[in-house]
Design a protein around this motif. Structure first.
Motif, short mmCIF file in Angstrom:
data_model
loop_
_atom_site.label_atom_id
_atom_site.label_comp_id
_atom_site.label_asym_id
_atom_site.label_seq_id
_atom_site.Cartn_x
_atom_site.Cartn_y
_atom_site.Cartn_z
N MET A 1 0.84 -1.18 0.00
CA MET A 1 0.00 0.00 0.00
C MET A 1 0.88 1.24 0.00
N SER A 2 0.54 2.19 -0.84
CA SER A 2 1.32 3.42 -0.88
C SER A 2 0.87 4.33 0.24
N GLY A 3 1.72 5.24 0.56
CA GLY A 3 1.46 6.18 1.64
C GLY A 3 2.78 6.51 2.30
N GLU A 4 2.70 7.31 3.34
CA GLU A 4 3.91 7.75 4.04
C GLU A 4 4.01 7.05 5.38
N LEU A 5 5.17 6.48 5.64
CA LEU A 5 5.46 5.90 6.94
C LEU A 5 6.56 6.74 7.56
N ARG A 6 6.32 7.26 8.76
CA ARG A 6 7.32 8.12 9.40
C ARG A 6 7.25 7.97 10.91
N ARG A 7 8.31 8.44 11.55
CA ARG A 7 8.29 8.52 13.00
C ARG A 7 7.40 9.68 13.40
N ALA A 8 6.46 9.42 14.27
CA ALA A 8 5.50 10.44 14.68
C ALA A 8 6.19 11.51 15.52
N SER A 9 5.73 12.74 15.34
CA SER A 9 6.19 13.87 16.14
C SER A 9 4.98 14.44 16.87
N LEU A 10 5.23 15.42 17.70
CA LEU A 10 4.15 16.06 18.45
C LEU A 10 3.06 16.61 17.52
N GLU A 11 3.45 17.03 16.33
CA GLU A 11 2.47 17.53 15.37
C GLU A 11 1.52 16.44 14.88
N VAL A 16 -2.36 10.16 15.76
CA VAL A 16 -1.98 8.96 16.51
C VAL A 16 -3.00 8.70 17.62
N ALA A 17 -3.46 9.74 18.29
CA ALA A 17 -4.44 9.57 19.37
C ALA A 17 -5.74 8.96 18.86
N GLY A 18 -6.17 9.36 17.68
CA GLY A 18 -7.37 8.75 17.10
C GLY A 18 -7.18 7.27 16.86
N LEU A 19 -6.02 6.90 16.31
CA LEU A 19 -5.72 5.49 16.10
C LEU A 19 -5.57 4.75 17.43
N PHE A 20 -4.94 5.39 18.40
CA PHE A 20 -4.76 4.79 19.72
C PHE A 20 -6.11 4.53 20.39
N ASN A 21 -7.04 5.45 20.22
CA ASN A 21 -8.39 5.27 20.77
C ASN A 21 -9.06 4.05 20.13
N GLU A 22 -8.93 3.91 18.81
CA GLU A 22 -9.48 2.73 18.12
C GLU A 22 -8.80 1.45 18.61
N TYR A 23 -7.49 1.50 18.80
CA TYR A 23 -6.73 0.35 19.29
C TYR A 23 -7.26 -0.10 20.65
N ARG A 24 -7.48 0.85 21.55
CA ARG A 24 -7.98 0.52 22.88
C ARG A 24 -9.38 -0.09 22.80
N GLN A 25 -10.19 0.41 21.88
CA GLN A 25 -11.53 -0.16 21.70
C GLN A 25 -11.44 -1.59 21.16
N ASP A 56 -2.15 7.55 4.68
CA ASP A 56 -2.50 7.38 3.28
C ASP A 56 -2.13 8.64 2.51
N ALA A 57 -2.41 8.67 1.22
CA ALA A 57 -2.02 9.80 0.37
C ALA A 57 -2.71 11.10 0.79
N GLN A 58 -3.87 11.00 1.46
CA GLN A 58 -4.58 12.19 1.91
C GLN A 58 -4.19 12.62 3.33
N GLY A 59 -3.26 11.90 3.96
CA GLY A 59 -2.82 12.25 5.30
C GLY A 59 -3.64 11.63 6.41
N ASN A 60 -4.49 10.67 6.07
CA ASN A 60 -5.29 9.97 7.09
C ASN A 60 -4.46 8.85 7.71
N GLY A 61 -4.62 8.64 9.00
CA GLY A 61 -3.89 7.59 9.69
C GLY A 61 -4.40 6.21 9.33
N LEU A 62 -3.47 5.33 8.94
CA LEU A 62 -3.81 3.95 8.61
C LEU A 62 -3.39 2.98 9.71
N GLY A 63 -2.38 3.37 10.47
CA GLY A 63 -1.90 2.49 11.53
C GLY A 63 -0.71 3.10 12.23
#
Length: 150
Positions: A1-11, A16-25, A56-63
């Motif tokens: 899958m194409s998209g950007e994989l990077r080390r997360a920063s405070l920005e 990440v928090a949205g994904l983390f919330n889904e993870y906890r659920q 993803d290409a639109q900047g949405n978190g995939l994981g």
């Protein structure tokens, strides 16, 4: 899958928090985006976790995957605890989890880390298959214990 994989920063904290919330659920916890935001912001601000984020290409978190630095007394070297690996429902089975894991492994190698430790639910066969395909071995020698401190 194409998209950007990077080390997360405070920005990246809100994504990440949205994904983390889904993870906890996924693991049976109630949705609590405020808790997720506070927790992830603290990890990134204090730099006490390494978080890799797939977009993803639109900047949405995939994981994401979240690693905590630790130490191995036996090896007398640093190790990592892979605490969280999460891929959104619509991005599963297309290689996002594998890309996050190989990035974590490459990071560990570059930092001279002795090992990566992780746990997964005994019924999470998909994750187990991924980990084993990457060379992780099921622990057979040691027993794990847990004490909840409340």
């Amino acid at each position: 899958m194409s998209g950007e994989l990077r080390r997360a920063s405070l920005e990246d904290a809100a994504i990440v928090a949205g994904l983390f919330n889904e993870y906890r659920q996924f693991y049976g916890q109630a949705s609590d985006i405020d808790l997720a935001n506070k927790f992830i912001n603290a990890r990134l601000a204090r730099k006490d976790a390494v978080i890799f984020l797939m977009l993803d290409a639109q900047g949405n978190g995939l994981g994401f995957c979240q690693l905590y630095p630790s130490f191995s007394s036996i090896h007398a070297r640093a190790n990592l605890i892979l605490s969280d690996l999460y891929v959104t429902q619509h991005a599963r089975c297309v290689g996002v989890g594998r890309r996050l894991m190989t990035t974590a492994i490459d990071y560990a190698k570059a930092k001279g880390i002795a090992s990566i430790f992780l746990e997964t639910h005994k019924d999470n066969h998909q994750a187990q298959a991924l980990y084993e395909s990457l060379g992780f071995q099921l622990e057979q020698e040691f027993l794990g214990y847990n004490l909840d401190i409340q």
